[in-house]
Design an enzyme around this catalytic site. Structure first.
Site, PDB file in Angstrom:
ATOM      1  N   ARG B 668       0.794  -1.245   0.015  1.00 11.00           N
ATOM      2  CA  ARG B 668      -0.138  -0.067   0.102  1.00 11.00           C
ATOM      3  C   ARG B 668       0.926   1.114  -0.041  1.00 11.00           C
ATOM      4  NH1 ARG B 668      -5.195   0.577   1.571  1.00 11.00           N
ATOM      5  NH2 ARG B 668      -5.119  -1.106   3.304  1.00 11.00           N
ATOM      6  N   LEU B 670       1.433   4.940   1.024  1.00 11.05           N
ATOM      7  CA  LEU B 670       0.730   5.782   2.210  1.00 11.05           C
ATOM      8  C   LEU B 670       0.497   7.312   1.692  1.00 11.05           C
ATOM      9  CD1 LEU B 670       2.828   4.358   5.318  1.00 11.05           C
ATOM     10  CD2 LEU B 670       0.466   3.749   4.676  1.00 11.05           C
ATOM     11  N   GLU B 745      14.305   2.034  -2.003  1.00  9.50           N
ATOM     12  CA  GLU B 745      15.454   1.522  -3.024  1.00  9.50           C
ATOM     13  C   GLU B 745      14.772   0.993  -4.288  1.00  9.50           C
ATOM     14  OE1 GLU B 745      18.178   0.998  -0.538  1.00  9.50           O
ATOM     15  OE2 GLU B 745      16.582   1.331   0.789  1.00  9.50           O
TER      16      GLU B 745
END
Lengths: 332, 781
Positions: B668, B670, B745
């Site tokens: 998910r 945010l 990353e």
């Protein structure tokens, strides 16, 4: 940076007087003029330049761009690169100069850098800029670290056994193609030096980069009247799209009515130890058809004396392609 | 120290202990989050940054502060014969010149145990007279002003006995056989990879090289050390730092300085990015602290850009031999990756290039081995996507080459080898949607219009090249604590000893608390970046978000419970005498469960009725498995696909990346705005990795000669392609209630191999050694 005395010159003669006390006006000068400071202050921080006295010339009345009686243009030494690039006459009649200026550095630097200062821009050779390494230009006689070192960006034309440093300026290449004249005020009075004679080859004295003597102050640059019917342009090739020095560049002024070259000026950047006027390429062009074959031939002529080193052999072909593309674009 | 698995290290970090009991898989799912989760709110700390009021480490100006400037070695292998400080010490304003002979002891960090911490360079600064790399600190000048300190540092005269350094970029030295001492270490193995390779009809055997890269965050490292001597013992030191891990930094500095941990405070309120080079303390921090201890005055030490290239880590050079083989149908039967990376003489740092290799594609026979080669360079350190990013350059380039050999579409080849089982761990993935990433990417990029022949696509006079590569990065979650205070003035405060490296941690923490309480983010104060707070996670390995948000959510629940208890105890409260478990808090109001929230009472009114200043909750959470045991039975990773278009002008050998579509399956999301920003930034970094970046060490002396921003080139605005970022936004059911995996990353992974694939498609030149340079392409007409 070492401690230094700072003063402001209010007249040209005062500046010349201050400068005349220097033992040289070349590398190692103990009196330096500062205008935009984009080269000098940088090198002072690196302790490559260690002047005892720094004379601020920003207050001198050398910031005008004016037409000359013969139809050329007189550019004051303190005219900022950004202003010169946007000057209506320069954009219209000396396009190659405007394009060269705008291809150099960043907007912030162009806002500071001056015409006179850009003429004296120093090489970006990494060994010149780091006092931990030997460099004949910085400290004559210590040797050249670049010849057997990291030399990808360095020169392939006009090199010597003592130095292969590139002249990094874009503006100088355009001024060379435009056959500009450098105006100098010296201790013995004013003099004019054609740009072709202004810059010196490194030879065995790479610390000497130009003809300036102690006290000499560049007061301006004069452009001859534009040659009627010519087109001019600047093409710069480099790894990234902005804010980088040239791997190879070409300044072209050319006239080819009816597909036959009548007039050509070819100067190269990023490949020479000085802004590189190629009389060979010009000779190969004039009187020949404006065709891919003659452009390629001219490019071959321009690079026939190239002397690459371990990492910069690719510049020979790159410079040729740069010339061909610039000529092609200027003659379509 | 053999440092390999960044995420494993973070997950096993000793700070914090979960206070929420593990749930079994049968627990009912939490309520879906409110609209603030996934929204595109701007950074809550944005105004501080855009107005220049955010204080970074070197912005601290303390009374009586002095300045320290290091003297850096100008050899990379040898010993200091003499170090003459007499001239420097006599210069105006100079207070002290520190060197090996007069430095107060700095200790090494002890391995293992609580609060052990991890330093970057195990050798303390000025430990002896040996020099291992160019630029190593050999002395430190301290003076009243920065200029005086700089002049003094320049006046220190050092003579060396120099030995020939080794900074060779060829990692070809002969070493013992695999598994023998000093030989390659087997990182992963299954089946019979060599036999399968030998027997296979279609093979690829190629070696890929990625250069040393320097992180170069915009903000240079800096330490302001304020040593406070105490008459009664118990000296304290406050270090203002630019740190991606303040808790670890405090642990390490306590050990370096030999003082109790509680006497070290690290403050790192804002960070001008780090990309990994600010994860672990570097020697300048201990130098500044010990100088302040010696002088009894605050000391500021700011690195120069030049020092950033030698003294604070880099991504090491990697050389990776890839052997892949398929059967005649194009089915992968063997995959071998034998990689080497350089490391320093003082630390063994493994760049974990096999991070993604064992599980990205289905293949029955596989082996990954690694070996380290000592060079006269500073100690390497994690750089964005450590291991995986250079590793995926090799793997994804090899896959592209193999697909071309098979005359198969490179997307189809990857889809054919997709798997929902991690074949290394033999566990299902928690949430793998690599296939969906490829499919969405194909759609957004227009991949179906691609013609496979080299140079076959055009845009005006330019040749277009289209390339694709997959991305992966492990998902981790570690220990974290947070404290939430719901205050009687209607505001809330949340604090945790983590830090925001510029990615938006302040903002997502505010969003979580807002989601749990209904308090708008402009009434939420987020306090991070101070080791005196309860310990929070390191900002590394894409784990900070996944780690900190469960502790914030738990602290919020505890704080809400505290408000409910107040609600039933305060005599004037409408809920007086009720059972607090029958109450809930929605949109900032306390109400009976089942009643509409609007019927409730604002929490601040309850607190005022109870005459309390604040209701405080504390959250202590751990790795995903501490919350949900089933997490341990799954392999957790993020996935992605990168699609790249290059424009190629063969006449002047001009190559530009013109378009990138980046699709990420990161659980998910945010905050779409900060997440998209991170992805787009990673694409730009990938353009740098693909086309520009390389730290060049002069083989004669070991100096990184391009140690500045004119010679170490990174993309400018003019180099920026059109960037199109897409998130699948599918919550990971095992990482925590929000299902957010962290995305620091993955945006970089896969960009470089997609670029070189596109370069091949445009030019016919396969570049196996980054970066792609003009001279690589000039041979083509």
């Amino acid at each position: 940076m070492d401690a230094f005395q700072f003063s402001r010159a209010t007249t040209v003669s005062q500046a010349v007087q201050s400068g005349s006390g220097s033992q040289t006006s070349q590398q190692g000068a103990d009196v330096r003029f500062v205008a935009g400071g984009t080269t000098l202050i940088d090198l002072m921080k690196l302790r490559v330049e260690r002047p005892r006295i720094v004379v601020d010339i920003n207050g001198l009345p050398l910031d005008k761009v004016e037409p000359t009686p013969s139809g050329g243009l007189a550019v004051g030494a303190l005219v900022r690169n950004a202003d010169l690039a946007q000057h209506p006459t320069v954009k219209q009649s000396y396009t190659v100069l405007s394009e060269a200026l705008l291809s150099g550095a960043s907007p912030q630097l162009r806002n500071m850098a001056t015409t006179g200062g850009n003429l004296l821009q120093r090489t970006r050779c990494v060994y010149f800029r780091d006092t931990a390494h030997a460099c004949n230009k910085r400290e004559p006689g210590t040797g050249c670290s670049a010849i057997d070192g990291h030399n990808r960006m360095l020169a392939i034309l006009g090199t010597s056994a003592e130095c292969i440093a590139t002249n990094p300026s874009d503006m100088n290449v355009a001024l060379t193609a435009l056959e500009a004249t450098i105006q100098i005020q010296g201790v013995k009075g004013p003099r004019s030096v054609p740009i072709h004679d202004f810059f010196l080859l490194p030879g065995s004295t790479p610390q000497r980069e130009n003809v300036l003597e102690p006290g000499d102050l560049i007061t301006g640059v004069t452009l001859p009247p534009p040659v009627p019917g010519t087109r001019s342009l600047y093409l710069k090739l480099r790894d990234r799209a902005a804010y980088e020095f040239a791997l190879a560049s070409a300044a072209i002024v050319i006239k080819a009515p009816g597909g036959r070259v009548e007039y050509a000026r070819v100067a190269l950047g990023g490949v020479g130890t000085r802004p590189w006027r190629s009389l060979e390429a010009e000779k190969a062009l004039v009187g020949r058809p404006a065709s891919p074959a003659s452009f390629r031939h001219a490019a071959e002529m321009a690079l026939k004396d190239a002397h690459p080193h371990s990492e910069n052999g690719f510049k020979v072909e790159l410079a040729k392609r740069c010339i061909v593309r610039a000529l092609t674009t200027a003659t379509v | 120290m053999d440092f390999t698995e960044l995420i494993e290290m973070i997950e096993s970090s000793p700070s914090g202990q979960a206070n929420s009991a593990p749930k079994s898989a049968g627990d009912k799912k939490p309520e879906p989050p409110s609209a603030i989760i996934g929204s595109s709110i701007s950074r809550v700390d944005g105004p501080l940054k855009t107005t220049g009021t955010a204080r970074y480490a070197s912005d601290y100006h303390l009374p009586r502060m002095v300045y320290a400037v290091p003297v850096c070695a100008t050899i990379s292998n040898g010993v200091i014969l003499s170090l003459d400080t007499s001239k420097a010490e006599s210069m105006p304003g100079v207070l002290h010149v520190m060197r090996h002979e007069n430095i107060a002891p700095l200790f090494r960090t002890s391995p293992g145990g609580a609060r052990s911490g991890r330093t970057s360079e195990s050798r303390p600064p000025l430990d002896d007279n040996s020099v291992y790399y160019w630029g190593q600190y050999v002395a430190l000048a301290v003076a009243e002003t920065f200029q005086q300190a700089q002049s003094a540092a320049e006046a220190v005269k050092v003579t060396y006995q120099s030995s020939k350094p080794n900074v060779s970029t060829k990692l070809d030295e002969t070493i013992p056989a695999t598994g023998q001492p000093g030989g390659p270490h087997v990182e992963s193995t299954r089946g019979k990879p060599q036999e399968a390779f030998d027997a296979a009809p279609i093979k690829l055997d190629a070696t890929y090289v990625t250069p040393a890269e320097t992180h170069n965050p915009m903000e240079m490292h800096a330490t302001v050390a304020d040593w406070q001597h105490s008459e009664t013992g118990g000296d304290k030191v406050i270090l203002y730092e630019s740190s991606q891990g303040i808790v670890n930094h405090a642990n390490v500095m306590a050990q370096h300085l030999g003082i109790p941990r509680e006497n070290v405070q690290i403050v790192s309120k804002f960070i001008g990015s780090g990309f990994g080079c600010k994860l672990f303390p570097w020697p300048h921090s201990a130098l500044a602290a010990t100088a302040s201890r010696k002088l009894g005055r605050p000391v500021k030490l700011t690195l120069s850009r030049k020092m950033m290239f030698s003294n604070v880590g880099h991504r090491p050079l990697t050389q990776q031999r890839m052997r892949l083989a398929t059967d005649s149908q194009g089915k992968l039967v063997s995959l071998q990756q034998d990689y080497r990376n350089h490391t320093s003489h003082v630390d063994d740092i493994r760049e974990n290039c096999g991070e993604a290799t064992p599980f990205l594609y289905s293949v029955p026979n596989l082996q990954v081995t690694s070996a380290l080669m000592k060079r006269n360079v500073g100690t390497p350190t994690p750089m964005r996507g450590p291991g995986a990013v250079p590793g995926l350059f090799a793997l994804e380039s090899a896959v592209d080459e193999l697909a071309i050999q098979l005359k198969m579409d490179p997307v189809q080849f990857r889809l054919n080898h997709d798997t929902l089982i991690d074949e290394e761990k033999n566990k299902p993935f928690s949430s793998r949607h690599l296939k969906e990433c490829l499919e969405l990417g194909c759609d957004k990029f227009g991949w179906s219009k691609r013609t496979p022949a080299v140079g076959s696509m055009r845009k005006g006079d330019l040749i277009l090249g289209w390339g694709v590569a997959c991305a992966s990065w492990g998902a981790g979650r570690g220990n974290s604590e947070a404290v939430v205070a719901l205050r009687a003035d209607g505001t809330a405060r949340v604090s945790s000893g983590t830090q925001d490296p510029g990615t938006g941690t302040y903002t997502v923490v505010a969003q979580i608390l807002s989601d749990k309480t209904g308090i708008p983010t402009d009434r939420i104060e987020v306090v991070l970046g101070d080791s005196s707070l309860v310990p929070g996670p390191m900002s590394g390995g894409s784990t900070a978000t996944a780690s900190v948000i469960p502790s914030v959510a738990e602290a919020a629940r505890q704080a809400i419970q505290a408000v409910c208890v107040n609600a039933v105890r305060a005599r004037t409260s409408p809920f007086f005498g009720k059972d607090p478990t029958t109450l809930a808090m929605t949109n900032g109001r306390i109400h009976a469960k089942g009643d509409k929230p609007e019927t409730g009472t604002p929490f601040q009114d309850i607190l005022r009725m109870a005459s309390v200043a604040a209701a405080v909750g504390e959250g202590k959470t751990g790795p995903a498995a501490s919350e949900n045991k089933a997490a341990a039975d799954h392999s957790m990773h993020s996935f992605g696909a990168q699609f790249v278009e290059v424009e190629w002008d063969p006449g002047i050998a001009r190559l530009r990346v013109s378009r990138v579509v980046s699709v990420v399956d990161g659980g998910r999301i945010l905050n779409k705005k900060t997440a998209t920003n991170q992805m787009a930034g990673a694409v730009v970094m990938g353009v740098g990795m693909g086309l520009f970046e390389e730290t060049i060490y002069d083989p004669r002396n070991g100096h990184a000669v391009n140690d500045n921003f004119a010679d170490y080139i990174v993309p400018t605005i003019a180099d920026m392609p059109q960037i199109d970022v897409h998130f699948l936004d599918i919550p990971d059911p095992f990482i925590g209630e929000y299902g957010a995996r962290g995305i620091g990353e993955i945006g970089l992974a896969g960009v470089a191999p997609a670029i070189t694939a596109a370069v091949y498609h445009a030019t016919g030149v396969r570049v196996r050694q980054l970066p792609v340079r003009i001279e690589d392409l000039l041979t083509t007409a």
